[in-house]
Scaffold this motif. Structure first.
Motif, PDB file in Angstrom:
ATOM      1  N   TYR A  60       7.364   6.682   1.350  1.00 12.96           N
ATOM      2  CA  TYR A  60       7.311   6.296  -0.061  1.00 12.96           C
ATOM      3  C   TYR A  60       8.685   5.845  -0.554  1.00 12.96           C
ATOM      4  O   TYR A  60       8.791   4.876  -1.305  1.00 12.96           O
ATOM      5  CB  TYR A  60       6.784   7.430  -0.931  1.00 12.96           C
ATOM      6  CG  TYR A  60       5.356   7.783  -0.646  1.00 12.96           C
ATOM      7  CD1 TYR A  60       4.389   6.797  -0.505  1.00 12.96           C
ATOM      8  CD2 TYR A  60       4.950   9.099  -0.512  1.00 12.96           C
ATOM      9  CE1 TYR A  60       3.069   7.109  -0.244  1.00 12.96           C
ATOM     10  CE2 TYR A  60       3.637   9.424  -0.245  1.00 12.96           C
ATOM     11  CZ  TYR A  60       2.702   8.424  -0.111  1.00 12.96           C
ATOM     12  OH  TYR A  60       1.391   8.742   0.138  1.00 12.96           O
ATOM     13  N   ALA A  63       9.361   2.451   1.034  1.00 16.06           N
ATOM     14  CA  ALA A  63       8.534   1.409   0.428  1.00 16.06           C
ATOM     15  C   ALA A  63       9.008   1.061  -0.981  1.00 16.06           C
ATOM     16  O   ALA A  63       8.796  -0.060  -1.452  1.00 16.06           O
ATOM     17  CB  ALA A  63       7.080   1.857   0.394  1.00 16.06           C
ATOM     18  N   ALA A  64       9.652   1.997  -1.641  1.00 16.39           N
ATOM     19  CA  ALA A  64      10.119   1.753  -3.000  1.00 16.39           C
ATOM     20  C   ALA A  64      11.260   0.734  -3.039  1.00 16.39           C
ATOM     21  O   ALA A  64      11.403   0.011  -4.030  1.00 16.39           O
ATOM     22  CB  ALA A  64      10.576   3.065  -3.634  1.00 16.39           C
ATOM     23  N   CYS A  67       9.930  -2.736  -3.118  1.00 17.50           N
ATOM     24  CA  CYS A  67       9.142  -2.781  -4.348  1.00 17.50           C
ATOM     25  C   CYS A  67      10.063  -2.991  -5.556  1.00 17.50           C
ATOM     26  O   CYS A  67       9.775  -3.815  -6.425  1.00 17.50           O
ATOM     27  CB  CYS A  67       8.364  -1.484  -4.469  1.00 17.50           C
ATOM     28  SG  CYS A  67       7.173  -1.471  -5.799  1.00 17.50           S
ATOM     29  N   ALA A  70      11.355  -6.584  -5.435  1.00 16.63           N
ATOM     30  CA  ALA A  70      10.317  -7.522  -5.885  1.00 16.63           C
ATOM     31  C   ALA A  70      10.163  -7.472  -7.400  1.00 16.63           C
ATOM     32  O   ALA A  70       9.976  -8.511  -8.042  1.00 16.63           O
ATOM     33  CB  ALA A  70       8.987  -7.197  -5.205  1.00 16.63           C
ATOM     34  N   GLY A  71      10.250  -6.294  -7.970  1.00 20.65           N
ATOM     35  CA  GLY A  71      10.135  -6.165  -9.424  1.00 20.65           C
ATOM     36  C   GLY A  71      11.294  -6.806 -10.159  1.00 20.65           C
ATOM     37  O   GLY A  71      11.106  -7.452 -11.192  1.00 20.65           O
ATOM     38  N   THR A  80       4.862  -6.669  -7.963  1.00 22.85           N
ATOM     39  CA  THR A  80       5.532  -5.404  -7.641  1.00 22.85           C
ATOM     40  C   THR A  80       4.562  -4.396  -7.051  1.00 22.85           C
ATOM     41  O   THR A  80       4.856  -3.755  -6.038  1.00 22.85           O
ATOM     42  CB  THR A  80       6.196  -4.831  -8.910  1.00 22.85           C
ATOM     43  OG1 THR A  80       7.045  -5.815  -9.477  1.00 22.85           O
ATOM     44  CG2 THR A  80       6.993  -3.594  -8.590  1.00 22.85           C
ATOM     45  N   VAL A  81       3.398  -4.258  -7.654  1.00 21.90           N
ATOM     46  CA  VAL A  81       2.397  -3.298  -7.170  1.00 21.90           C
ATOM     47  C   VAL A  81       1.879  -3.713  -5.789  1.00 21.90           C
ATOM     48  O   VAL A  81       1.762  -2.873  -4.886  1.00 21.90           O
ATOM     49  CB  VAL A  81       1.242  -3.153  -8.183  1.00 21.90           C
ATOM     50  CG1 VAL A  81       0.082  -2.383  -7.594  1.00 21.90           C
ATOM     51  CG2 VAL A  81       1.745  -2.471  -9.442  1.00 21.90           C
ATOM     52  N   THR A  83       3.422  -5.536  -3.555  1.00 17.28           N
ATOM     53  CA  THR A  83       4.508  -5.308  -2.601  1.00 17.28           C
ATOM     54  C   THR A  83       4.581  -3.838  -2.211  1.00 17.28           C
ATOM     55  O   THR A  83       4.704  -3.509  -1.034  1.00 17.28           O
ATOM     56  CB  THR A  83       5.858  -5.763  -3.195  1.00 17.28           C
ATOM     57  OG1 THR A  83       5.766  -7.143  -3.537  1.00 17.28           O
ATOM     58  CG2 THR A  83       6.990  -5.538  -2.220  1.00 17.28           C
ATOM     59  N   GLY A  84       4.506  -2.953  -3.191  1.00 23.30           N
ATOM     60  CA  GLY A  84       4.554  -1.522  -2.908  1.00 23.30           C
ATOM     61  C   GLY A  84       3.395  -1.065  -2.048  1.00 23.30           C
ATOM     62  O   GLY A  84       3.570  -0.290  -1.095  1.00 23.30           O
ATOM     63  N   MET A  85       2.202  -1.544  -2.361  1.00 19.44           N
ATOM     64  CA  MET A  85       1.021  -1.145  -1.580  1.00 19.44           C
ATOM     65  C   MET A  85       1.119  -1.652  -0.149  1.00 19.44           C
ATOM     66  O   MET A  85       0.824  -0.918   0.800  1.00 19.44           O
ATOM     67  CB  MET A  85      -0.244  -1.677  -2.258  1.00 19.44           C
ATOM     68  CG  MET A  85      -0.570  -0.945  -3.534  1.00 19.44           C
ATOM     69  SD  MET A  85      -1.907  -1.607  -4.552  1.00 19.44           S
ATOM     70  CE  MET A  85      -3.019  -2.339  -3.443  1.00 19.44           C
ATOM     71  N   MET A  87       3.824  -2.360   1.535  1.00 15.97           N
ATOM     72  CA  MET A  87       4.881  -1.655   2.251  1.00 15.97           C
ATOM     73  C   MET A  87       4.450  -0.256   2.669  1.00 15.97           C
ATOM     74  O   MET A  87       4.777   0.192   3.776  1.00 15.97           O
ATOM     75  CB  MET A  87       6.158  -1.596   1.400  1.00 15.97           C
ATOM     76  CG  MET A  87       6.850  -2.929   1.228  1.00 15.97           C
ATOM     77  SD  MET A  87       7.193  -3.773   2.797  1.00 15.97           S
ATOM     78  CE  MET A  87       8.251  -2.609   3.596  1.00 15.97           C
TER      79      MET A  87
END
Length: 95
Positions: A60, A63-64, A67, A70-71, A80-81, A83-85, A87
Motif C-alpha cells: 500500500y 502503491a501510494a 498514485c 499521478a494526482g 489517481t484512483v 493508478t492506485g488500484m 499499482m
C-alpha cells in the motif's frame, strides 16, 4: 431523523450565507480536505498490526507513491484512483 440530520447542515449554511468571510479564512479552509484525507490515509498506508511498517513489503505504501505522482500531475481524481488500484494489483501479483 431527517430533521436531526438536516438542521446541522442547514444552520451553518443559513448563517454563513449572510456573513462576509475573509480571504485568509477561506484560504485556510481550503486546506481542510487535504488535512482530513491525510489523517485518514496515513494510518492505512504506514501502520500494519499496530506497528509502523516502512518496509518494501508494504504494498500500500509503495502503491501510494505513483498514485500521489499521478494526482499531482493529472489533478484528476479518476486517474489517481485508477493508478492506485492498478499499482496495488500489480504489486500484490509481483510480491
Amino acid at each position: 431523523m431527517m430533521i436531526v440530520t438536516y438542521i446541522p447542515r442547514m444552520l451553518p449554511l443559513a448563517i454563513l450565507s449572510r456573513v462576509t468571510i475573509s480571504k485568509g479564512v477561506l484560504d485556510w479552509l481550503g486546506y481542510v480536505p487535504v488535512a482530513v484525507l491525510s489523517a485518514l490515509l496515513a494510518p492505512e498506508l504506514l501502520i500494519k498490526n499496530g506497528e509502523l511498517n516502512l518496509h518494501l513489503s508494504n504494498t500500500y505504501m509503495l502503491a501510494a507513491i505513483p498514485c500521489f505522482i499521478a494526482g499531482i500531475y493529472s489533478k484528476n481524481i479518476f486517474v489517481t484512483v485508477i493508478t492506485g488500484m492498478m499499482m496495488v494489483v500489480l504489486l500484490n501479483k509481483l510480491m
